[in-house]
Structures are given as C-alpha cells and as structure tokens.
Design a protein around this motif. Structure first.
Motif, PDB file in Angstrom:
ATOM      1  N   ALA A 244       0.917  -1.304   0.052  1.00  0.00           N
ATOM      2  CA  ALA A 244       0.310   0.017  -0.075  1.00  0.00           C
ATOM      3  C   ALA A 244       1.023   1.182   0.172  1.00  0.00           C
ATOM      4  CB  ALA A 244      -0.906  -0.001   1.330  1.00  0.00           C
ATOM      5  N   HIS A 275      -2.806   5.654   1.186  1.00  0.00           N
ATOM      6  CA  HIS A 275      -4.073   4.442   0.619  1.00  0.00           C
ATOM      7  C   HIS A 275      -3.622   3.282   2.104  1.00  0.00           C
ATOM      8  CE1 HIS A 275      -4.271   6.003  -3.658  1.00  0.00           C
ATOM      9  NE2 HIS A 275      -2.816   5.104  -3.415  1.00  0.00           N
ATOM     10  N   LEU A 279      -1.368  -1.599  -4.161  1.00  0.00           N
ATOM     11  CA  LEU A 279      -1.606  -0.512  -5.435  1.00  0.00           C
ATOM     12  C   LEU A 279      -1.322  -1.013  -6.692  1.00  0.00           C
ATOM     13  CD1 LEU A 279       1.550   1.346  -4.555  1.00  0.00           C
ATOM     14  CD2 LEU A 279      -0.795   2.046  -3.683  1.00  0.00           C
ATOM     15  N   SER A 296      -5.568   2.329  -6.292  1.00  0.00           N
ATOM     16  CA  SER A 296      -4.950   1.555  -5.219  1.00  0.00           C
ATOM     17  C   SER A 296      -6.712   0.753  -5.418  1.00  0.00           C
ATOM     18  CB  SER A 296      -4.618   1.842  -3.785  1.00  0.00           C
ATOM     19  OG  SER A 296      -4.961   0.953  -2.901  1.00  0.00           O
ATOM     20  N   ASP A 298      -8.207   0.602  -2.741  1.00  0.00           N
ATOM     21  CA  ASP A 298      -8.967   1.052  -2.025  1.00  0.00           C
ATOM     22  C   ASP A 298      -9.867   1.855  -2.621  1.00  0.00           C
ATOM     23  OD1 ASP A 298      -7.195   2.542  -1.896  1.00  0.00           O
ATOM     24  OD2 ASP A 298      -6.834   3.317  -0.489  1.00  0.00           O
TER      25      ASP A 298
END
Length: 647
Positions: A244, A275, A279, A296, A298
C-alpha cells in the motif's frame, strides 16, 4: 578600348621590371591571360537586360501563339541540326556585340533555345555550354532522381518505414514476468522490475556485450513490482509495488521517500492520510517534477508531493453509475498535466480536472467490459486522443472532446496481464501494444496500428511468451519490450536510432580477471653470486596460474570463528550457552572411570557432617555395610585401558 591589352601592359610595366631586377633574369616566358572582372560583369549585365527585354516583348505580343508553337516544337528541339545552331549562335553574337568595340568580353554565349526554353527563360547570366548536354541527354537521369526523391518522400510519409526494428538486444532480467519498464528522459539508463521482486538498473553507456545490470535490489521486500517511472528531470524513480506504500528512489537506487499508509478502519477514504490496500499503478506529473499519482484497490486515486510524505495532496474517488465505490486499475496524466484519467474495474474510464477532485469532467460508462481490468491508458502527444488497453482483449482510441463513443476499436488482442501497455509513436502516427499467449501456445507479438485508419500495419514476433510492457522512447527512437519469461528486449535501427543500445553493442566483453593469489615476492639481487640468484620471473600471469594449481599456495586459510560456532568449530569466546557448556565440559578433567570411587567420594564427608536426610533417620536407620575390594577388582584395575569395559 580593350581591357585585356590594358591589363597586360600594366603588368609588363610594373611586375616584370621589378621581379627581373631582383631575381636576375629577363622574363617568365609566355604570359598568362588576365581578366578585368568589372568589365566582364558590366558586359554580362547589359546582355542580360537586352535579352530579358526582347523576351518580355515577344511574350506580350503573342502569348497564345507562343504556347502553341512551344507545344509543337518540344520534340524537334532535341534534334536541332548543326546549321541552325550555327545560325542562331551568329545571330546572338551580332545582337550581343553591338556595344563592344573589339572582341567579345564575358562568358560563352548560351546554347540555341527552343520556344519552350524562351518561354521559361530565366533572367540572369547565360548558362554554360555544358548545360546543354546535361539538359538534352540527361533528362532520364533527372527523371530517375525525381522518382527517387518522390520515393523517399513516400517513405517519409509511410509510418511503417520509421519503425526501428532491424536490430535487437536481449537483457536477461530474470525468469519471471517483467512487469515494469522505464527509461530516463535522456535515454541513458533503463530500469526493469518484475514478479521476482527485483529492480535492475541498466546503464547503456557502461555496459558491454555481456549486457549485465550494474545494480539489483529489492526495494519493496516480497511485493511484486507493478510500475516504474522516472520523473521528468530523471533524478528520481517512482516504484509502485503490491503493497500500500509507494516508494521514490534516486538514480542509484537509494530510498528518497516512502508514502504513508492510511488507516484501514476509516470508512471515508478522503479522511485517511494514505492508501490502505494494494497499489495498482502510478505515474509522475509531466510538468511538475515533485508531484506524482497512485491508484489503489481501496478505490481512490491520490496525488502526492515529494516534499511532504506525511499525507497525500488530493484524493479522487471513482464512482459507479449507482454511486458505489469502484477500483481503479490504471491511471495517467494528460500531456499538459491538467487532466487525470483512471480506468476502473466496472469498465468505465473517468477523467477529472486536476484541480477539481469532486466531479468528473469526462466520463464514459461502457468503455470496456465490466469486470475486466483496464490495463493501460495513454494520451497522444497532441493531447486530444486517449488510447485504452482493456482486459476484454480490445484496444480503443477516444477523442476526449467527444467522449461518448470510441473513434476506433480493434479486437482479438489477447490480454492476460493487468499491466499490458499501449503507447503512441513519437510522431503520433502509430499505436503500439503487446499480445499475451499461454505457455507453449505461440509467440507474443508487438502489434502496430495506424492511428488514422486503425489498420494493423506491422507486427513483430518477440518471443515464445507474452508481451507485457512496451515503451517507444522519443529521443532514442528505440522500442523497449518486457516479456512474460523475464526478458527485456530493445529494438533499434543504426540509421534511425540514436545512442541507447548502440552504445553497448560496440564494446567487446571485458576479460575475466583470474583470482588473485599470494605469490612469493621476487627479490632482485643484481650483485649476488650466481648460486644464490633466483630465476627471474618471465610472466606474472603464468606464475599466478602455476600457483593456482598448487594446493598449498591456493588454499585459503579459514577465518576465525565469530559468533556461534559453525562447521564443527566452536567459537573462540563463549558467546552462546551451548558454546559455554561445551567449553566447560572440555575443561573438566575428573576421572569417572571407577564408579565405586565416584560414589564413595563424598561418603566420609556425609557421615561426619550429616545435614539433609541422615539426621531424620538417625535412630532407625541401620548401619550401611559396603563390600570390600576383592582380588578381581584389583586385577581389573591392572588391565590395560583398551580391555576395560566402557561405562
């Protein structure tokens, strides 16, 4: 008045007398002819003015008649008889010598002219005589030159001729997929990253034909490298991996910055600093050297500033038609850096203004098949066209001014990777992408499409694996390709390309140096007696080879053990518990070979000073009676050590 005679007279008066008096002889023989340049130019100017006036008057009187005569007399003019040529020369000579008192002064008279020549006659000095032959007999050569020039122009117009694929070199990154590829803006260094977690640095100017990377590192530990890119200044590299946190390295691979990780328990991703999931991609701003962007799992696209690593700069949140969160799989800046584009898992392509992160500026809902990962977005150099490489085996180009439907679509381009590239050629006329294949089912190809017609105009079979990454560097004019079997290939043309791979292929491999071994020092004693002199060493290399074959001289002494013992050797110091115990056991010199003596060793002391058990049973405990030593025991003691029974 003749200028030639005046010049000769002046030369005779001034030059010959002085030189003869100095050098001691009367003359130089036949004198060279001299010219008066001003008189020649004046005569030429008068002739040109007169001829131009006559031509202009003839054209003014009968232009249509001249056109008809010129069309009829083009062919016969090439076969003009000698008589007519002489007549025309005489006529021209009479007209041109009207102002001269004696011989003709100036360049030779022009050749006989046809009606077409008179119509297209140029104003200026007359043409030399040799020009006639080149005009009449050299028409075919001129036509050939014109055809060749037109063919060269056609080659320049044909974009396929500009593809640099005549030569190639292969860089062995590893055995797993090369999933990231980037070149610095100057084209001096290539950086590759792969599924084997490694990032390798290749310097074209420093490599030889061995083609070895000068540095290998794992900046993100055990995370696959997803994307690599140099900044616009080429001094730092953005590394996007499967974790991340993106990293920024300098040119030599040392850490410059690491993005902060966000709080995964916060629902609104705009309220967390970074994040919180893996990624997918990242890139640098094309104008600002300190800004970069990442996307990412997320569900966010974040921009970062190189000077502040504690928090992101801004957040863009892609949304589906129902307003739900969607995952961006790739992201890209426009060429001017004003737009941010992201391809999402639901098949949409969403574009924001860089300064307005709330609402999208352009939005295409059905760009690609929902559920397929859009692997790449690439803007053209003119900034008006966007190319998208989809996980649904398609390649599409879009006009961002009319973003509702694609301009052109091509299908059948197999894509098994979430980072398969597409890019434009430096002249914006071609679009390049790679195809994927399964193992032992064909060769991966690099496919070229014409941007205008979107026809497949060229393809290169790269290797028996998938083509994942592709990059066409505008300054070097070389194509870099990353494959699924761990290869990074560079295609170039010695004529059309510059530097890059051409710097290292011309360098021969460096000779491997032999292992350095300790040799005996050679002491030079020039005044020693012959019986004490040592044989002079002819060659150090031969002596090194002989010493390498000698087991005693080539034996490397074992270094002292530091830390815990290894290889059956105990450390010099008792650094660990086991080495301390082993050390003390080795120092214990007590002899326990006689068990009777070992048991009764403390019997006398226990009977005289009872402390633990004996006082409690003092009144009830019977007297212990021990067996006395017999003769057998004495004989056993006298036996040699190798006959005694081991306990």
């Amino acid at each position: 008045m003749d200028p030639y005679r005046d010049t000769e007279a002046a030369g005779k008066a001034s030059g010959d007398g002085d030189i003869a008096s100095v050098m001691g002889f009367s003359g130089f023989g036949k004198k060279a002819r001299t010219f008066d340049i001003e008189a020649i130019f004046e005569q030429t100017r008068r002739t040109a003015i007169e001829r131009s006036r006559n031509t202009f008057e003839r054209q003014k009187e009968s232009p249509m008649e001249e056109e008809g005569e010129s069309s009829k007399s083009v062919k016969p003019s090439a076969h003009t008889p000698r008589g007519s040529t002489a007549t025309s020369r005489k006529h021209d000579g009479d007209s041109s010598s009207s102002d001269s008192e004696s011989d003709h002064i100036g360049p030779p008279l022009p050749p006989p002219q046809t009606a077409q020549d008179e119509e297209d006659e140029l104003v200026g000095p007359p043409l030399p005589p040799s020009y006639k032959g080149s005009t009449v007999h050299g028409n075919s050569d001129d036509d050939d030159d014109d055809e060749q020039e037109s063919q060269d122009d056609d080659d320049d117009d044909n974009p396929v001729k500009k593809i640099p694929d005549t030569h190639e070199i292969t860089l062995q990154h590893g055995t797993k997929t090369v999933s990231a590829l980037c070149l610095d803006p100057s084209g001096a260094r290539l950086v590759t990253g792969g599924y084997d977690f490694d990032v390798r640095f290749w310097d074209f100017a420093g490599m030889d034909q061995a083609l070895q990377a000068f540095r290998t590192l794992q900046p993100c530990d055990c995370h696959q490298i997803r994307s690599l890119q140099y900044s616009i200044t080429g001094d730092v590299i953005l590394v996007v991996s499967g974790n991340a946190q993106a990293k920024v390295l300098d040119r030599d691979g040392f850490n410059v910055m690491e993005c902060v990780k966000g709080d995964q328990y916060i629902v609104d991703m705009a309220n967390t600093k970074g994040h919180t999931a893996m990624l997918n991609g990242g890139c640098w701003h094309p104008k600002l050297k300190e800004e970069f962007m990442t996307c990412s799992n997320d569900g966010t696209v974040r921009t970062w500033d190189l000077t502040s690593e504690k928090k992101h700069k801004s957040v863009f949140k892609p949304r589906s038609y129902q307003g739900k969160k969607v995952i961006p799989t790739c992201c890209s800046y426009s060429r001017d850096g004003k737009l941010i584009a992201a391809g999402c898992q639901d098949g949409t392509i969403q574009i924001w203004d860089r300064n307005l992160s709330v609402h999208t500026k352009f939005h295409c809902r059905q760009a690609h098949t929902p559920g397929s990962d859009t692997s790449c977005l690439s803007f053209s150099y003119d900034g008006m066209t966007l190319a998208s490489r989809g996980g649904d085996d398609t390649l599409k180009i879009w006009d961002i001014r009319n973003f509702k439907k694609p301009v052109n679509v091509t299908t059948g381009l197999t894509n098994y990777f979430a980072m398969t590239d597409c890019c434009f050629s430096p002249d914006d006329q071609l679009l390049v992408t790679g195809t994927s294949v399964k193992k032992d089912e064909g060769n991966g190809k690099l496919v070229f499409f014409d941007r205008a017609s979107f026809q497949r105009v060229y393809e290169i079979e790269v290797t028996n694996s998938s083509v994942v990454r592709c990059l066409w560097h505008p300054k070097l004019n070389q194509i870099m390709v990353g494959t699924g079997n761990g290869l990074a290939k560079v295609y170039y043309d010695p004529i059309k390309s510059q530097r890059g791979a051409m710097l290292c292929v011309v360098k021969s491999k460096r000779k491997e140096r032999h292992a350095e071994t300790l040799t005996q020092d050679y002491i030079i004693t020039p005044h020693a007696l012959p019986m004490f002199r040592e044989a002079r060493q002819r060659s150090t290399r031969k002596q090194l080879e002989k010493d390498r074959l000698d087991p005693k001289k080539s034996h490397k002494p074992e270094p002292p053990v530091s830390g815990p013992g290894r290889g059956g050797r105990v450390a010099a110091h008792g650094g660990t518990l086991s080495s301390f115990i082993v050390k003390n056991i080795a120092l214990d010199k007590t002899d326990d070979s006689n068990p009777r003596e070992a048991i009764l060793r403390h019997a006398k002391e226990a009977s005289e000073n009872p402390y633990w058990v004996a006082p409690a049973y003092k009144q009830t405990q019977p007297e212990p009676v021990f067996a006395e030593e017999s003769e057998e025991d004495e004989e056993a003691d006298k036996e040699p050590e190798w006959k005694k029974r081991k306990i």
